[in-house]
Scaffold this active site. Structure first.
Site, short mmCIF file in Angstrom:
data_model
loop_
_atom_site.label_atom_id
_atom_site.label_comp_id
_atom_site.label_asym_id
_atom_site.label_seq_id
_atom_site.Cartn_x
_atom_site.Cartn_y
_atom_site.Cartn_z
N ASP A 126 66.16 24.27 50.30
CA ASP A 126 68.21 23.87 50.93
C ASP A 126 68.51 23.40 49.28
O ASP A 126 67.91 22.71 49.23
CB ASP A 126 67.86 22.92 52.08
CG ASP A 126 69.38 22.60 52.64
OD1 ASP A 126 69.42 22.33 53.98
OD2 ASP A 126 70.72 22.88 52.07
N HIS A 128 70.11 20.86 50.09
CA HIS A 128 70.27 19.45 50.79
C HIS A 128 68.94 18.73 51.36
O HIS A 128 68.48 19.71 51.95
CB HIS A 128 71.66 19.51 51.45
CG HIS A 128 72.84 19.88 50.97
ND1 HIS A 128 73.08 21.41 51.77
CD2 HIS A 128 74.36 19.50 50.28
CE1 HIS A 128 74.48 21.29 50.84
NE2 HIS A 128 75.14 20.33 50.10
N GLU A 277 73.21 29.03 58.21
CA GLU A 277 74.27 28.49 57.18
C GLU A 277 75.01 29.39 56.67
O GLU A 277 75.73 29.51 55.83
CB GLU A 277 74.02 27.20 56.47
CG GLU A 277 74.29 25.99 56.74
CD GLU A 277 75.08 25.18 57.81
OE1 GLU A 277 75.96 25.64 57.51
OE2 GLU A 277 74.61 23.86 58.12
N1 LIG Z 1 74.21 15.05 52.70
C1 LIG Z 1 75.41 16.07 52.84
C2 LIG Z 1 75.86 16.98 53.22
S1 LIG Z 1 74.46 18.01 54.41
C3 LIG Z 1 74.52 19.53 54.13
C4 LIG Z 1 73.95 20.00 55.44
S2 LIG Z 1 73.23 21.72 55.07
N2 LIG Z 1 73.01 22.26 56.34
O1 LIG Z 1 72.08 21.30 53.85
O2 LIG Z 1 74.70 22.70 55.30
C5 LIG Z 1 76.22 15.30 54.45
O3 LIG Z 1 75.47 14.37 55.01
O4 LIG Z 1 76.83 15.18 55.27
MN LIG Z 2 72.40 22.93 52.36
MN LIG Z 3 70.73 22.87 55.24
MN LIG Z 4 76.91 23.25 58.73
#
Ligand SMILES: N[C@@H](CSCCS(N)(=O)=O)C(=O)O
Ligand SMILES: [Mn+2]
Ligand SMILES: [Mn+2]
Ligand SMILES: [Mn+2]
Length: 308
Positions: A126, A128, A277
């Protein structure tokens, strides 16, 4: 949010896959309609198509935010159902492949895997960390939080809607590859819990081969633990997988993404796979087609297609 569950037979004998398309998102449907089932059948996986699970949407007024958390009851309901489906298939010796759809679904898929394989480890690919708690999240989007629920982190206390999630994931049983967009609160959580993460900096520095080997050494030193691979396509560079909700520049190449899948298949430990995603509502037709094709290719690679 949606998930298509593609369930395989015992991964060693390449038994049956069954596909359940779940929810309202178009992502999983595009993957299935791109021919993924036939592609896997062509790899000697047997596929029985389970059809489409649907979830009744909950209206906004019936699902107000809990603190900052958005759509908490809907997300929880879908994930709890996905957990039961994944657990059921895993306990029958199948290899559940969940096609997302939102990465919040991993709360369900990994709960299901850990119910069937309590000693499983998780490899999270990921951009993230998806480990915000209800206290650290800025966005309130639960797709940025599944790991914190799976680990039972303190910041998520007293949210009865998620009380079904068992804190079954230990901090030394998850490892990340591909991180490059981690919130300050998440960095604190990763450090405080001693969670191993290989960001894109380490991928550049050591190369994907060394990174995957080090990641496996960390969570699966004897290569004898079941592996749940949770692959968020935004780990890939947006030039490779543009049609996704939170793209971040400087991601994995097509080959780096495939190498990860191939290396994990090569361990013989894979028991569950998420491909998450893919969001076809966010880009032009060509970009959607490219992202869907890459997603299908990653699934095939994780199920052994590209190894000689
Ligand atoms: N850290 C950010 C972005 S989270 C992105 C989620 S994903 N599943 O990786 O697309 C939040 O908490 O909104
Ligand atoms: Mn992500
Ligand atoms: Mn993710
Ligand atoms: Mn999403």
């Amino acid at each position: 949010m949606a998930a298509s569950d593609v369930h395989s037979g015992d991964s060693n004998t390449k038994n049956a896959l069954s596909v359940d398309k779940v929810g309202v998102d178009e992502g999983p449907i595009h993957l299935v309609e791109a021919g993924l089932i036939d592609q896997l059948t062509g790899m000697d996986w047997k596929v029985n198509f389970d059809g489409h699970h649907q979830f009744e949407e909950i209206t906004a007024e019936d699902d107000p935010p809990i603190g900052k958390l958005k759509n908490p009851r809907f997300v929880s309901r879908v994930c709890e159902s996905v957990a039961k489906v994944v657990e059921g298939h895993a306990k029958k010796g199948e290899l559940p492949v969940t096609l997302g759809g939102d990465h919040s679904l991993a709360m369900g898929t990994i709960s299901g895997t850990l119910a069937a394989y309590p000693d499983a480890c998780v490899i999270w690919i990921d951009a993230h960390a998806d480990i915000n708690t209800a206290e650290t999240t800025d966005s309130g989007n639960i797709h940025g939080m599944p790991v914190s629920f799976l680990m039972g982190l303190n910041g998520n206390n007293n949210i009865p809607e998620f009380s079904w999630v068992k804190p079954a994931l230990k901090s030394n049983r998850i490892v990340y590859i591909g991180l490059r967009d981690v919130d300050a609160g998440e960095k604190r959580i990763l450090k405080e819990n001693g969670i191993r993460a290989f960001s894109m900096h380490e991928v550049d520095k050591y190369g994907i081969g060394k990174v995957v080997e080090s990641a496996l050494d960390h969570v699966n030193p004897n290569r004898d633990r079941p592996i749940h691979l949770s692959f968020d396509v935004d780990a890939l560079d947006p030039s490779v997988a543009p049609s996704t909700g939170t793209p971040v520049r400087g991601g994995l190449t097509f080959r780096e993404g495939h190498y990860i899948c191939e290396a994990i298949w090569e361990t013989g430990c894979l028991v569950a796979l998420d491909l998450m995603e893919v969001n076809p509502s966010l880009a032009d037709a060509a970009s959607v087609q490219q992202t869907v094709a890459v997603g299908c290719s990653l699934v095939r690679a994780a199920l052994g297609e590209t190894l000689l």
